[in-house]
Design an enzyme around this catalytic site. Structure first.
Site, short mmCIF file in Angstrom:
data_model
loop_
_atom_site.label_atom_id
_atom_site.label_comp_id
_atom_site.label_asym_id
_atom_site.label_seq_id
_atom_site.Cartn_x
_atom_site.Cartn_y
_atom_site.Cartn_z
N HIS B 128 3.44 -21.84 21.35
CA HIS B 128 4.58 -21.07 21.20
C HIS B 128 4.65 -19.84 21.98
CE1 HIS B 128 6.37 -17.72 18.83
NE2 HIS B 128 7.61 -18.30 19.28
N TYR B 131 9.04 -13.69 24.52
CA TYR B 131 8.95 -12.06 24.71
C TYR B 131 10.53 -11.72 24.68
CZ TYR B 131 4.23 -12.37 25.70
OH TYR B 131 2.87 -12.43 25.45
N GLY B 307 27.96 -18.24 14.56
CA GLY B 307 28.24 -18.26 16.17
C GLY B 307 26.97 -18.50 16.80
N ALA B 308 25.76 -18.50 16.05
CA ALA B 308 24.61 -18.81 16.77
C ALA B 308 24.13 -19.98 17.59
CB ALA B 308 23.55 -18.32 16.15
N SER B 312 19.39 -24.30 20.21
CA SER B 312 18.50 -23.52 20.66
C SER B 312 17.53 -22.96 19.80
CB SER B 312 19.04 -22.14 21.71
OG SER B 312 19.89 -22.88 22.71
#
Lengths: 351, 351
Positions: B128, B131, B307-308, B312
């Site tokens: 994982h 940044y 709304g995220a 992802s």
């Protein structure tokens, strides 16, 4: 009428119910081997028994196994200890009879049965049930038989169904069986607890319910309940409100488990299924994991409790779960996967 | 020296780094097909690109596939919006330059790259990396080029390794590569960020680390940092503290990803493996899911953000995870599974 303390009545009942339920599963699939009975002691006070399936796991691929159940646990626990002031303060919102003193812990007693059953066949739904009794006592007031005075008590619980493929008649049967169990005590219970179930088992980030519902309730006692209609001043006279009457209601819903679920499992476990359907089932199991780890209050509370029995808490997780990035499954219009999603996005009144 | 605003420099860098990393994976396994490039727009402001493997899923059993990677995502996102007063208030703990006004939101900008790679072979570790650059600006103070005044800025990130089977030389190589990248900027960075990594990627309810560590840091800027030794008054003069110098450090660690991980993957992906090892790998993936859904701040914050982009955020989850009740795997003394658990229970200095 029994004169035994309620804590003892509840303990006897859940021991018996656990045995009834485990025996029913074992009878349904006699070649699968027995559940493993795993008794444990809580060093801080109390005991429990986990009955789990499979009794052990092997390296061979899951797909080579032919048992009806993939992973199941039927647990009881009977524990007691001290409730810290912060916890008492929170509970006072629903139980104003509790005295709050920032310096003083109070003894609690909790007994409950919880079960989660994940069948192997994608056409057979997952089921969850939990019933629990909670008591807070005053250690300084003890009666002639040596029982401490009860400062507050309540029951909570419920049962809900999580299919990967929707069979309307299964959802109807499950809800009807629960409704009948509730209606035998009062007509106001089922509608309120069905609604609560739809609200509780909801995954906000997916904008969908975990399953097709059932019943869910907490803090049921002799005080007015904010979830029950018209109870701003006092309990609805039609509904059980005494310790003994609410316990009778709990027994009716607990006893409804086998007739609510086993006929569905028996029917669907024999269905033919494809790799496509298995894949969808595993994606749905991923959603089950998301709900339980991110939102379920019992799981979150358990994981955050020092000394809690993690293996019992996480028993609810499926054997296998799957995640795909932007899976196209469920998006094809008219597909059986889409039919399920529609119902999960808009909970339905099944009865 | 560049005169471009930092937000533009960061965006250009992560676009390039994403391409470098995805190309490296594609080159390692040319028969596996390309990653899927999935660009998206955030209606409230911003954009991103997810690069994911596999490009699509099929119904056939996972075990029939021969690709090196099982599930991987390399995401970038560049978003902006308004930070509500409550969020600003929280951030002031580490960024006292932020002005707090209960009535006033402030514009923010955030750009970052995050990746999770789950290889198929049980001997190849999961990795994982993340940044990110964060900026809060004053909308009322704009310079001649039209750039708002920066009220606060910081970088955060890290990279860590999660094997199912321990190969000490892999852990050493991974840490040495990161240490070299850090040491080129200051000797105080690696020891502090390795420790932080061990503390952050910890699963309290399992009493074990998620993996064998790496580096982790947040809130790195020109102010004293409470995780860095001797910085109560001002930043250690040896360490990067200007915007440009910290960005150089970030680039060194980001560029270290391919040399830190690809040689390990290449070596372990060819190893023979058994059903027993696959089963252990899936149990370990279950632990990965537990950490990410229960404890990871980024995941929790993302799931709670209206709304995220959920797909992802949950890209980090493995394709398949497994849970067994009281699994005996890992308990046999001297087994390779126990060797891993020992290291997860007592984090080690690898370099």
């Amino acid at each position: 009428m029994s004169t035994k303390p309620m804590r003892q009545q509840v303990e006897e009942y859940i021991v018996e119910l656990q045995d009834t339920i485990v025996s029913a599963f074992e009878k349904l699939d006699p070649n699968a081997g027995h559940f493993k009975r795993d008794s444990w002691i809580r060093p801080q006070g109390g005991r429990g028994q986990s009955c789990v399936f499979p009794p052990s796991s092997s390296d061979s691929d899951a797909s080579s196994t032919s048992s009806i159940l993939e992973k199941a646990g039927v647990n009881i626990s009977v524990v007691h200890g001290d409730l810290p002031p912060a916890a008492i303060k929170q509970m006072r919102a629903d139980h104003s009879s509790l005295p709050y003193d920032a310096e003083r812990s109070l003894p609690f007693f909790a007994a409950g049965l919880s079960l989660v059953v994940h069948p192997r066949n994608p056409h057979a739904p997952t089921v969850h049930m939990n019933y629990r009794y909670f008591e807070v006592t005053d250690p300084n007031e003890v009666d002639a038989e040596g029982n401490s005075k009860i400062l507050a008590w309540w029951f909570g619980g419920g049962s809900d169904l999580t299919p990967s493929y929707l069979y309307e008649e299964d959802a109807v049967h499950f809800h009807q069986t629960l409704k009948d169990a509730c209606d035998g005590h009062s007509p106001i219970l089922f509608p309120a607890f069905k609604k609560w179930c739809d609200e509780y088992f909801y995954i906000p980030h997916r904008k969908e319910s975990r399953g097709v519902g059932g019943i869910f309730f907490d803090d049921l006692c002799d005080a007015p309940h904010k979830r029950l209609p018209g109870e701003s001043e006092q309990p609805d006279p039609s509904r059980p409100s005494s310790l003994e009457d609410i316990f009778k209601f709990i027994k009716s819903t607990g006893n409804a488990f086998v007739p609510s679920y086993l006929p569905i499992l028996e029917k669907r476990a024999k269905a033919e299924s494809t790799e496509h359907e298995r894949r969808w089932q595993l994606l749905r199991r991923g959603r089950y994991v998301e709900f339980n780890l991110v939102y379920d209050r019992g799981t979150k509370f358990g994981l955050a409790t020092p000394g809690a029995r993690i293996e019992s808490i996480l028993m609810s997780l499926p054997e296998t779960a799957r995640w795909e990035y932007m899976s196209e499954m469920g998006s094809e219009e008219g597909s059986r996967e889409e039919v399920l999603l529609k119902v999960l996005r808009t909970p339905k009144e099944w009865v």
